[in-house]
Design a protein around this motif. Structure first.
Motif: not given
Length: 528
Positions: A255-263, A272-277, A283-289, A301-304
């Motif tokens: 799966g691909y987790v997308l974490v949305v947040g961080g204004d 922290m949420a992205a690294e925990a995922a 399998g994959l983690v993205g972050c929209a910030t 977290v270079p993996e994100v």
């Protein structure tokens, strides 16, 4: 938690359900209710002996019901074992009936002197005792503790002596874990037949102490006749909910987790949420910030896959690839956070993409209670739960079980109601199922960022194919177990959320030895 009769059962009961179990057990027990009472008294005395083997003097405080009857049995056994016993009757023993009356008479026949509470100086009695037995009030208590009992409870607590609570600490609600006024602060609680759900959540952690359980030899078929929708969840059992990985698996299978947040100003939460995922197996983690957090995120977290999002269309493009979306860590309630909330909730509902909502995602949901996708988890603390229900924090805490169920029904989602004895509730048709996480966790977790870590973990487990209820149960227990191990290494006072992330792998590999963890915490508390 310890068991003296095999594994501790997972089912948890209300007081009325335990009374049904008692009635069924009595019907199947040779000698009836009094024989069962003697078993309870023997079990409690055995627990006392194992915990305090050197004690030679005890003070037993007995109330007027069957809980008091258990106390009379304990006093009799202590007398027979050669201990010095002071038995103080807070309720007139002449007015006892049934099994409790028989226990009183047997105690007197064994040479136990029964003293009325009004005829003694309670403080003097307590000064002369090494151990105190609380057999004042049982599971039938529903209202505020009466003044005469409250006075005794206050004296016992002030004495600072070790206390064995019989079945439940006097003053604690068996159903909700709420303190009903003055409440015994026990060192050890010996509970019988069925574990009362109020022993494991809310304020119970402050008063129960070490919990021992004994089923009193009640036949297994008795428990099949009283079904409970509430269960206890622990890490060892929860681990089995996640399927083993195929040897030929690749990242697309998880799966691909997308974490949305961080204004702006809240970047730590989304990182922290992205690294925990990542650490919880996505399998994959993205972050929209927002743009200012991208560099810090890539270093941390270079993996994100971090991306700055300025408008709805950019966010929708990222959402289209997601298996699960975690919305809320560091989101804020400004224009950017509101844009993200509206975009994510509408897109995920229309495409039926699973979601985890936390923090300001929940606060915005309380303002705008939009329909959520079918596989959604919401993770409120009591303040957020109060806003979601349009009530107050004291009302949420008054019955955490009812509050969790109400949230599950209102939002048609799995609910993680955080706090001591975290509750995980979900609907199974019209029936609510609730799990209580009570075996792990510690006060060091009362620190910023812990909820963000839990959000990322829950989303990662959902991305690996788990439904929201099972993912939440595993995430909560794994999160708390990692926190326990971190606290055992470095102390609760220094525990931070990133310690939990760093320890997830070790926690996964280690089986949970509850007794050793409990003793480590006692040592840490003594140091601090």
């Amino acid at each position: 938690m310890h068991s003296t009769s095999g594994d501790v059962p997972t089912a948890l009961y209300t007081a009325s359900q335990v009374r049904k179990l008692d009635a069924l057990a009595i019907a199947q027990t040779e000698g009836g209710g009094y024989a069962l009472m003697r078993r309870a008294g023997r079990a409690a005395f055995r627990h006392l002996q194992r915990t305090f083997p050197e004690a030679t003097s005890i003070a037993v405080f007995c109330g007027g019901g069957n809980n008091g009857g258990d106390g009379y049995v304990i006093a009799e056994l202590a007398k027979q074992s050669g201990k010095t016993v002071r038995l103080i009757a807070v309720s007139d023993p002449e007015k006892l009936g049934g099994e409790a009356e028989e226990a009183w008479r047997q105690a007197k026949a064994a040479g136990v002197a029964v003293e009325r509470v009004d005829d003694v100086d309670i403080d003097t009695v307590l000064e002369g005792a090494e151990i105190v037995v609380d057999a004042l009030l049982g599971t039938g208590l529903s209202g505020e503790v009466r003044e005469d009992y409250a006075r005794v409870i206050h004296c016992i607590n002030q004495a600072g002596k070790p206390v064995l609570a019989v079945d439940i600490p006097s003053g604690l609600s068996a159903d909700s874990g709420v303190l009903l006024g003055a409440t015994i602060k026990a060192t050890l609680t010996s509970t019988f037949i069925g574990i009362k759900r109020g022993l494991l959540t809310g304020a119970a952690s402050n008063v129960v102490g070490e919990l021992w359980f004994d089923d009193l030899g009640v036949a297994p078929e008795v428990f099949c006749q009283v079904e409970s929708p509430v269960s206890r969840v622990g890490f060892s059992d929860s681990k089995r909910l996640l399927p083993a990985r195929d040897q030929a698996a690749h990242k697309g299978h998880f799966g691909y987790v997308l974490v949305v947040g961080g204004d702006v100003g809240f970047g730590g939460a989304v990182l922290m949420a992205a690294e925990a995922a990542c650490r919880a197996g996505a399998g994959l983690v993205g972050c929209a910030t927002v743009g200012p957090h991208i560099s810090a995120g890539l270093v941390r977290v270079p993996e994100v896959m971090f991306k700055a999002v300025d408008h709805r269309q950019m966010l929708e493009k990222m959402l289209s690839s997601a298996t699960v979306v975690a919305l809320g860590p560091g989101l804020g309630q400004g224009p950017w956070g509101r844009m993200c909330f509206q975009t994510v909730t509408h897109f995920c509902r229309d495409k039926n993409i699973s979601m985890v909502l936390d923090a300001d995602g929940l606060n915005l949901l309380a303002e705008d209670p939009v329909a959520l996708p079918s596989n959604t988890v919401i993770t409120p603390h009591p303040g957020e739960a109060a806003r979601l229900l349009g009530t107050t924090v004291p009302e949420v805490l008054e019955d955490r079980f009812a509050s969790a169920e109400a949230l599950a029904r209102r939002y048609q989602a799995t609910v993680v109601l955080k706090g001591a004895g975290t509750l995980i509730a979900a609907l199974n048709g019209e029936r609510a199922l609730t799990s209580v996480m009570a075996e792990h966790g510690n006060p060091g977790m009362a620190a910023g960022g812990m909820g963000d870590v839990l959000t990322g973990m829950t989303a990662a487990l959902m991305a690996q194919g788990m439904n929201g209820f099972d993912a939440a149960r595993l995430a909560v227990s794994w999160h708390a177990h990692s926190a326990d191990l971190a606290a055992a290494r470095a102390g609760m006072i220094s525990l931070v959320a990133t310690d939990v992330i760093a320890g997830l792998g070790t926690a996964w590999l280690q089986s949970a030895d509850l007794s050793s963890v409990d003793h480590r915490f006692e040592a840490e508390l003594a140091k601090e």
